[in-house]
Design a protein around this motif. Structure first.
Motif, short mmCIF file in Angstrom:
data_model
loop_
_atom_site.label_atom_id
_atom_site.label_comp_id
_atom_site.label_asym_id
_atom_site.label_seq_id
_atom_site.Cartn_x
_atom_site.Cartn_y
_atom_site.Cartn_z
N ASP A 292 0.57 -1.57 0.07
CA ASP A 292 -0.05 -0.31 -0.06
C ASP A 292 0.99 1.60 -0.08
N LEU A 293 2.00 1.33 0.07
CA LEU A 293 3.04 2.16 -0.38
C LEU A 293 3.71 2.45 -1.65
N TYR A 294 3.40 3.64 -2.22
CA TYR A 294 3.80 3.65 -3.96
C TYR A 294 4.49 4.35 -4.22
N ASP A 295 6.01 4.66 -5.38
CA ASP A 295 6.82 4.95 -5.56
C ASP A 295 6.36 5.88 -6.41
N ALA A 296 6.56 7.15 -5.76
CA ALA A 296 5.66 8.79 -6.29
C ALA A 296 6.32 8.70 -7.85
N SER A 297 7.05 8.34 -8.24
CA SER A 297 7.74 9.01 -9.17
C SER A 297 7.51 7.61 -11.07
N LEU A 298 6.40 6.68 -10.20
CA LEU A 298 5.48 6.82 -10.85
C LEU A 298 4.17 6.54 -11.53
N ALA A 360 12.32 5.20 12.43
CA ALA A 360 11.61 4.32 12.11
C ALA A 360 11.80 3.05 10.58
N GLU A 361 12.51 1.78 10.87
CA GLU A 361 12.92 1.47 10.09
C GLU A 361 10.88 0.98 8.96
N GLY A 362 10.76 0.85 7.88
CA GLY A 362 9.90 0.40 6.97
C GLY A 362 9.84 -0.31 5.18
N VAL A 363 9.71 -1.39 5.01
CA VAL A 363 9.11 -1.68 4.01
C VAL A 363 8.83 -1.63 2.73
N ALA A 364 8.52 -0.87 1.52
CA ALA A 364 8.17 -0.42 0.44
C ALA A 364 8.09 -1.78 -1.00
N ARG A 365 6.95 -1.82 -1.46
CA ARG A 365 6.85 -3.11 -2.47
C ARG A 365 6.83 -2.22 -3.77
N PHE A 366 7.73 -2.66 -4.24
CA PHE A 366 7.90 -1.18 -5.61
C PHE A 366 7.94 -1.93 -6.36
N PRO A 367 7.12 -1.27 -8.12
CA PRO A 367 7.56 -2.57 -9.19
C PRO A 367 8.96 -2.21 -9.75
N PRO A 368 9.38 -3.59 -9.93
CA PRO A 368 10.70 -3.59 -10.92
C PRO A 368 11.78 -2.51 -11.50
N ARG A 369 9.90 -1.87 -12.21
CA ARG A 369 11.19 -0.76 -13.17
C ARG A 369 11.53 0.41 -11.79
N SER A 370 10.97 0.60 -10.86
CA SER A 370 11.25 2.09 -9.91
C SER A 370 12.63 2.48 -9.80
N ALA A 371 13.04 3.28 -10.00
CA ALA A 371 14.54 4.02 -10.11
C ALA A 371 14.76 4.29 -8.79
#
Ligand SMILES: Nc1ncnc2c1ncn2[C@@H]1O[C@H](COP(=O)(O)OP(=O)(O)OP(=O)(O)O)[C@@H](O)[C@H]1O
Ligand SMILES: [Mg+2]
Length: 400
Positions: A292-298, A360-371
Motif C-alpha cells: 500500500d506504499l507507492y513510488d511517487a515517481s511512478l 523507524a524502519e519500513g518496507v515498501a513493495r515497488f515495481p521492478p522499474r522503480s529507479a
C-alpha cells in the motif's frame, strides 16, 4: 455438522505452565484448519489434546458430536502425522503403510486394497518395496502421510509435518497435502509456526499467542482485518509497517502526525474507522502494508494517496518486484508483541536499531522499474484507504 469442537479447552501442565487457555472453535466437515503462532504458544499442546495424548485440564472436546475427553487415542477416529516421520526402518514402504491396519486385524485383501489406494493417491507405487533409508525426505514424508490415509479417519492431525524438509520440497509438499486433503475431504487440524504455510494451506487459520487464541478467520480476513497488533505483525511477509502517531480531528477529516510529517485522512477514510474519533489528540499505532506504499515517481494521482518522505536504506531486487527498505523520522510502533514476532522472523536487529532514536524502519513493495537508489531521500505515496489503526495501550484494532 461439525467434526471437531473445542469448548473452553484449557491445559495447565503439572508445573503450572499454561499450555492452552480457554480455546474454543469448531471445525466443519472437510475443513483444513491451521493453528499458527510463535514457538511455545500452545499449538502442539492443543493438537495433542485433540489426539488424546495430553489430558485436558478443563473444557469439552467433541469429535463427531461425541465428547471424547476421556476416550483413548486409538478410539478417537483420528490419525496423526508428526514432524519426525517415525517410519519403521526395517519395514518396506508397503509394510509401513499396512502396519496400522494389521494392528486393527483387518483382512489381508482389504489391507492390500487400501494400501494400493493410498499409494496411488500419494504416488508411491514405484517405491512400495523400498525401505525408508532408500527414500528421499519428501518420499518419507509421503509415506508418513500414507500411514494416516490408510486408516480413513474422521480427522487428520498434523504437527509441523514439513519442517524437516528443505525449502523447495516444503513448498511442493504444501500444495500436495492441500490437494490430497481436498480429494479425501477429511477434516484436518494442521500445526505450523510458518505463517506463509498457514495462509496458503488453511481454509481458516487460528492464530495463537502465549496460550491464547488471538483470531480465527479465513487467510484473507486475517490479512485485511487483523484484530490486533500481534496478528497484524505476524501475518504477512514482509510484515506490516507499524509506526506511532498522534491523530487530530478537524472539520474535513483528521491529521495523523508522526515525526515531523503529517498524513491527512479525509472524512471518507476516517469514516472507515468510526471509533478512531474517540482517539482524538491521542497517540495511536498506525499500520501500512508494504504493497500500500507507492513510488511517487511512478504512481498516478489518486485522492486517497498521501505523500510521505523517507530515506532508502536497502533495496532487494527480486525480479518481479523491488523491496525498498527505508528509514523514516518516526517512532516505531514496537510493543512487546512485536518484539516477539521480530525475534521469530529474524528481524530483531533492524527493529532494535530503530528503537528510541525516533528513526523507524519500513518496507515498501515497488515495481521492478522503480529507479529509487540507496541513500536517496524519496517520496512515497500511502494509500490511506488501506491503513490500519491500533490502540497503543491494548493493541486492539480500531475499526467500528
Ligand atoms: N510437558 C510439559 N510440561 C510443562 N510445560 C510444557 C510441557 N509441554 C509444553 N509445555 C509448555 O507449554 C507451552 C506450550 O507449548 P507447546 O509445545 O504447545 O508450544 P508450540 O506452540 O507447539 O511451540 P513450538 O512451535 O516450539 O513447537 C510452552 O510454554 C511450553 O514450554
Ligand atoms: Mg510444537
Amino acid at each position: 455438522m461439525a467434526t471437531v469442537e473445542l469448548e473452553h479447552i484449557s491445559k495447565i501442565y503439572p508445573n503450572g505452565t499454561a499450555g492452552v487457555t480457554d480455546l474454543s472453535f469448531s471445525m466443519q466437515e472437510g475443513e483444513f484448519l491451521v493453528l499458527v503462532g510463535p514457538s511455545g504458544c500452545g499449538k502442539t499442546t492443543a493438537l495433542r489434546m485433540v489426539a488424546g495424548l495430553e489430558e485436558i485440564t478443563s473444557g469439552s472436546l467433541r469429535i463427531n458430536n461425541k465428547e471424547v475427553n476421556n476416550v483413548a487415542p486409538k478410539d478417537r477416529d483420528i490419525a496423526m502425522v508428526f514432524q519426525s516421520y517415525a517410519l519403521y526402518p526395517h519395514m518396506k514402504v508397503r509394510d509401513n503403510l499396512a502396519f496400522p491396519l494389521k494392528l486393527q486385524k483387518m483382512p489381508k485383501e482389504e489391507i492390500e486394497k487400501k494400501v494400493a489406494r493410498a499409494a496411488s493417491i500419494l504416488g508411491l507405487e514405484e517405491i512400495l518395496d523400498r525401505k525408508p533409508s532408500q527414500l528421499s525426505g519428501g518420499q518419507r514424508q509421503r509415506v508418513a502421510m500414507g500411514r494416516a490415509i490408510v486408516r480413513e479417519p474422521a480427522v487428520f492431525l498434523m504437527d509441523e509435518p514439513l519442517s524437516n524438509l528443505d525449502a523447495k520440497l516444503r513448498v511442493q509438499m504444501r500444495s500436495e497435502i492441500s490437494k490430497i486433503q481436498r480429494q479425501l475431504g477429511v477434516a484436518t487440524l494442521y500445526v505450523t509456526h510458518d505463517q506463509v504455510e498457514a495462509m496458503t494451506m488453511g481454509d481458516r487459520v487460528a492464530v495463537l499467542k502465549n496460550s491464547f487464541l488471538q483470531q480465527i478467520d479465513s487467510p484473507q480476513r486475517l490479512y485485511d482485518h487483523p484484530n490486533n497488533l500481534f496478528v497484524a505483525a505476524f501475518i504477512g511477509s514482509p510484515s506490516m509497517n507499524l509506526f506511532e502517531g498522534e491523530i487530530e480531528f478537524n472539520s474535513t477529516g483528521a491529521n495523523l502526525n508522526f515525526g515531523n510529517q503529517t498524513i491527512y485522512l479525509d472524512n471518507k477514510v476516517t469514516s472507515l474507522h468510526p471509533s478512531l474519533r474517540s482517539f482524538n489528540q491521542r497517540r495511536i499505532v498506525f499500520g501500512i502494508r508494504p504493497e500500500d506504499l507507492y513510488d511517487a515517481s511512478l504512481a498516478n494521482q489518486n485522492p486517497n494517496f498521501q505523500s510521505i518522505k523517507a530515506k532508502v536504506s536497502l533495496i532487494e531486487a527480486l525480479g518481479s518486484e523491488k523491496l525498498i527498505h527505508f528509514t523514516i523520522n518516526a517512532n516505531a510502533g514496537i510493543t512487546d508483541d512485536i518484539k516477539q514476532i521480530a525475534e521469530e522472523k529474524g528481524a530483531m536487529d533492524s527493529l532494535l536499531g530503530s528503537q528510541g532514536n525516533s528513526q523507524a524502519e519500513g518496507v515498501a513493495r515497488f515495481p521492478p522499474r522503480s529507479a529509487v537508489k540507496r541513500d536517496e531521500l524519496i517520496e512515497i505515496l500511502v494509500d490511506t484507504t488501506n491503513m490500519h489503526f491500533f490502540d497503543i495501550d491494548t493493541g486492539f484494532s480500531i475499526w467500528e
